[in-house]
Design a protein around this motif. Structure first.
Motif, mmCIF file in Angstrom:
data_model
loop_
_atom_site.group_PDB
_atom_site.id
_atom_site.type_symbol
_atom_site.label_atom_id
_atom_site.label_comp_id
_atom_site.label_asym_id
_atom_site.label_seq_id
_atom_site.Cartn_x
_atom_site.Cartn_y
_atom_site.Cartn_z
ATOM 1 N N PRO A 1 0.834 -1.214 0.000
ATOM 2 C CA PRO A 1 0.000 0.000 0.000
ATOM 3 C C PRO A 1 0.866 1.260 0.000
ATOM 4 N N ALA A 2 0.372 2.284 -0.692
ATOM 5 C CA ALA A 2 1.030 3.587 -0.621
ATOM 6 C C ALA A 2 0.872 4.142 0.789
ATOM 7 N N SER A 3 1.962 4.716 1.328
ATOM 8 C CA SER A 3 1.918 5.168 2.723
ATOM 9 C C SER A 3 3.110 6.067 2.997
ATOM 10 N N GLY A 4 3.191 6.508 4.237
ATOM 11 C CA GLY A 4 4.356 7.248 4.679
ATOM 12 C C GLY A 4 5.420 6.295 5.212
ATOM 13 N N ALA A 5 6.679 6.668 5.053
ATOM 14 C CA ALA A 5 7.799 5.862 5.547
ATOM 15 C C ALA A 5 8.684 6.727 6.423
ATOM 16 N N VAL A 6 9.169 6.161 7.519
ATOM 17 C CA VAL A 6 10.015 6.879 8.469
ATOM 18 C C VAL A 6 11.231 6.029 8.785
ATOM 19 N N THR A 7 12.416 6.633 8.689
ATOM 20 C CA THR A 7 13.656 5.971 9.083
ATOM 21 C C THR A 7 14.290 6.757 10.215
ATOM 22 N N ASP A 8 14.524 6.094 11.339
ATOM 23 C CA ASP A 8 15.203 6.688 12.488
ATOM 24 C C ASP A 8 16.465 5.889 12.769
#
Length: 698
Positions: free
Chosen positions: A275-282
């Motif tokens: 699914p299209a979505s937001g991605a976060v890398t920490d």
């Protein structure tokens, strides 16, 4: 912190002006200790003769008084000296040769780096020796920059240096304190400092193609990236110096951390594999490195010199990363690393009769890496590596003009990877250099040299870590050691108001280590293989030209460079380049301007890296020890992005990245230094050993 640093510099400036009347620099004594100093630098008097003096295997470059006064650090002085075939970025503090390789940096025959050279005071640099070809004085190195500094006696000094930069997307600042005391032949120096940076940049936007059984294309749109770093360091140095011997011991500690690295983006797939979505890398990391270094240089007899260096450090490092994409399970990596490193080098040179000499270098190092990975995938990495290099050499000069230098080396590398076993490699390292000195102003040389790389332990491990829901990164302990051939030829001309170099070179890497992607049961595996060759080549002309009694200095460079990768996923790239740098000096002011055309090259990783044109202008002003610089770059650009792309068959990408390291910006720097209460002083900057990590970074 930036405001505090600027206030401290202002107070130092006031105190230094009051103390300067009591300071005395015994230039005449320094001149008596250095033959080149005696010839070309008499107490800051403007040099009217040639600023470049050609020797058998290198060229001595002497800075002018205007260049020294307009510079605030060792690297900024090197940039203003505009040595042909050197590409110097005094803002980023990097130094490269025309072919893109980095010269090995020495300070008074002791191995150093660009950061340590940058901390030298410009007025303490007598000359810079540029070895643009292999030399018996520095076995094992292809090119060398050796900064020769003034030697001082007795007394003490205290120096505080600060800098602060403000970019549209970031802040940077640093403060450092150095105190030194000389008693007879002994010197004790204490150095400590801290720096920080904060970036809030757009990040990376791009497209990826993943050719699994059900292929898809991934589109990433950057929403922003925030990064914070801190670095604290300290060093205690003791030194003993006589006319024939110099001995030095350093004890240092470095603490660096990245508490924040937060990147946000929007991702979509075609077809809709996910699914299209937001991605976060920490991610965050921390490195602690205590270190020790020993240096000894002594003239054991007339014409016989022995140089010994030993260095060791211990690294306690951590790295954590969390990747979250929509409602998919988070991918987590936590790693802890213990790393040990020790190296030693012994150089011996002897001048024999009849214009010949012999020399030999014996070098060895040992490293041990222990890394534990937890999180989504658990692993335990253990690697030990040892290297021994023996390189004898012989040089002979015919008729005072033609010099032949031949060296034959043996490189032995033995390493052990947990779960794999021990691997041993013995490789030759031969080389030959021929230099013909036409006269005192003209020379031509050519050389061929063979080398081999040291295994990158972050690639040679047998661990595996998950990057995202469909990609796994894996090391490959079965990689071969890359063999390298260097071929270079150049013509150098040194005139009173012009230094010109015409050059051509090629570097050939065989058994080249490159990224490799494969479909393994519906998972994209990112690993490495040894395959094919990487060939780079460059040809061009570079000059330093002086006009109007050396008030105006121009350095044009015109060259063509290219690269080619053979074997699996072959590719090639080539492009001409033109660069022009200018300096104009008027009284206490200096104006520097630079322009570089669009650049493209193949980088390690078999990807093509393209950078738009670059231009900058800087105005600096100096008064005694006070130096102020105001600059701006790319002031006409609304956006400035670096593009990278590659095709690895089952995986290909095309990304555009914008960071604070490039793009439109303005900056201000301020520095001040002064001597007080001493007749002469030993001035030398130091660099704390930061170490390096073998952690698999995702």
């Amino acid at each position: 912190m930036k405001g505090f640093c600027l206030i401290i510099v202002a107070l130092l400036a006031f105190a230094g002006i009051e103390a300067r009347a009591a300071a005395a620099d015994s230039t005449a004594q320094a001149a008596g200790q250095d033959s080149i100093f005696r010839e070309v630098d008499l107490g800051g008097v403007t040099v009217e003769g040639r600023m470049a003096i050609q020797k058998d295997d290198h060229t001595n470059y002497m800075p002018t008084k205007r260049q020294v006064d307009a510079s605030a650090s060792g690297i900024s002085l090197l940039a203003r000296m505009m040595i042909p075939k050197l590409l110097v970025d005094h803002i980023g503090k990097t130094v490269k040769n025309a072919d893109g390789t980095a010269p090995t940096i020495y300070i008074d025959n002791r191995m150093a780096d660009a950061t340590e050279a940058d901390r030298l005071r410009p007025k303490d640099i007598v000359r810079v020796e540029y070895y643009d070809r292999p030399s018996p004085d520095f076995p094992g190195a292809q090119t060398v920059l050796n900064f020769i500094t003034r030697k001082y006696d007795r007394g003490g000094y205290v120096e505080l240096r600060t800098s602060a930069y403000a970019y549209p997307w970031s802040d940077y600042g640093d403060c450092s304190l150095q105190a030194s005391l000389d008693v007879n032949k002994f010197n004790v120096t204490l150095y400590a400092g801290s720096d920080f940076s904060r970036e809030d940049t757009p990040g990376t936007t791009g497209t990826e193609y993943v050719g699994l059984a059900n292929p898809f294309t991934k589109q990433t749109t950057a929403l922003g990236m925030e990064t914070k770093t801190r670095n604290h360091y300290g060093l205690l140095r003791t030194k003993y110096r006589t006319e024939k011997t110099t001995a030095m011991l350093d004890l240092g500690f470095n603490w660096s951390e990245m508490p924040t690295n937060h990147e946000r983006s929007l991702v979509s797939y075609s077809p809709q594999a996910y699914p299209a979505s937001g991605a976060v890398t920490d991610s965050r990391s921390r490195n602690a490195t205590p270190s020790a270094r020993f240096f000894l240089e002594t003239a054991i007899a007339k014409g016989h010199k022995l140089r010994v260096e030993a260095n060791g450090w211990y690294g306690d490092n951590t790295y954590s990363r969390t990747y979250t994409e929509g409602a998919l399970p988070a991918v987590v990596t936590d790693s802890k690393e213990k790393q040990y490193w020790a190296e030693a080098m012994l150089n011996y040179n002897a001048d024999l009769k009849h214009d010949n000499s012999i020399g030999a270098m014996l070098y060895g190092n040992f490293s041990s890496n222990r890394t534990t990975y937890t999180g989504t995938m658990a692993a335990d990495q253990r690697i030990d590596d040892g290297v021994v290099l023996f390189e004898p050499g012989y040089s002979h000069t015919f008729a005072k003009r033609l010099m032949l230098y031949v060296r034959m080396g043996l490189y032995w590398d033995i390493y052990r990877v947990k779960g794999i076993g021990t691997v041993s490699k013995l490789l030759p390292r031969p080389g030959a250099t021929i230099n013909y000195k036409i006269n005192e102003r003209n020379s031509v040389y050519a050389y061929w040299y063979m080398a081999s790389n040291v295994p990158q332990m972050a690639n040679y491990n047998n661990t595996e870590q998950r990057v995202n829901q469909y990609t796994v990164q894996r090391g490959n302990p079965h990689l071969d050691i890359t063999k390298v051939h260097f071929v270079n030829a150049s013509y150098n001309l040194s005139l009173k108001n012009a230094n010109i170099s015409v050059y051509g070179s090629s570097t050939i890497y065989t058994d080249y280590t490159k990224p490799y992607y494969m479909d393994e049961g519906g998972t994209l595996v990112s690993t490495y293989i040894t395959d094919g060759k990487f060939i780079s080549y460059v040809a061009g002309v570079s000059a330093s030209l002086f006009f109007f009694k050396r008030s105006l200095q121009l350095t044009p460079t015109l060259q063509y460079s290219g690269q080619r990768i053979t074997g699996l996923n072959s590719t090639d790239s080539g492009r001409p380049l033109f660069a022009l740098t200018g300096n104009y000096y008027i009284k206490n002011f200096s104006i520097m301007a630079q322009y570089v055309t669009k650049r493209r090259s193949i980088m390690w990783g078999s990807y093509i890296h393209e950078m738009p044109q670059f231009y900058m202008v800087e105005l600096s002003w100096h008064h005694k020890g006070l130096h102020v610089a105001v600059g701006s770059q790319l002031f006409f650009e609304d956006s400035y992005a670096m593009r990278t792309w590659a095709d690895h068959g089952v995986y290909r990408f095309d990304n555009s990245t914008t960071t604070s390291l490039n793009g439109r910006k303005a900056y201000v720097s301020l520095s001040y230094s002064f001597d007080f209460g001493r007749k002469k002083v030993e001035r030398e900057k130091m660099e704390v050993q930061k170490g390096s990590s073998g952690i698999m970074r995702l």
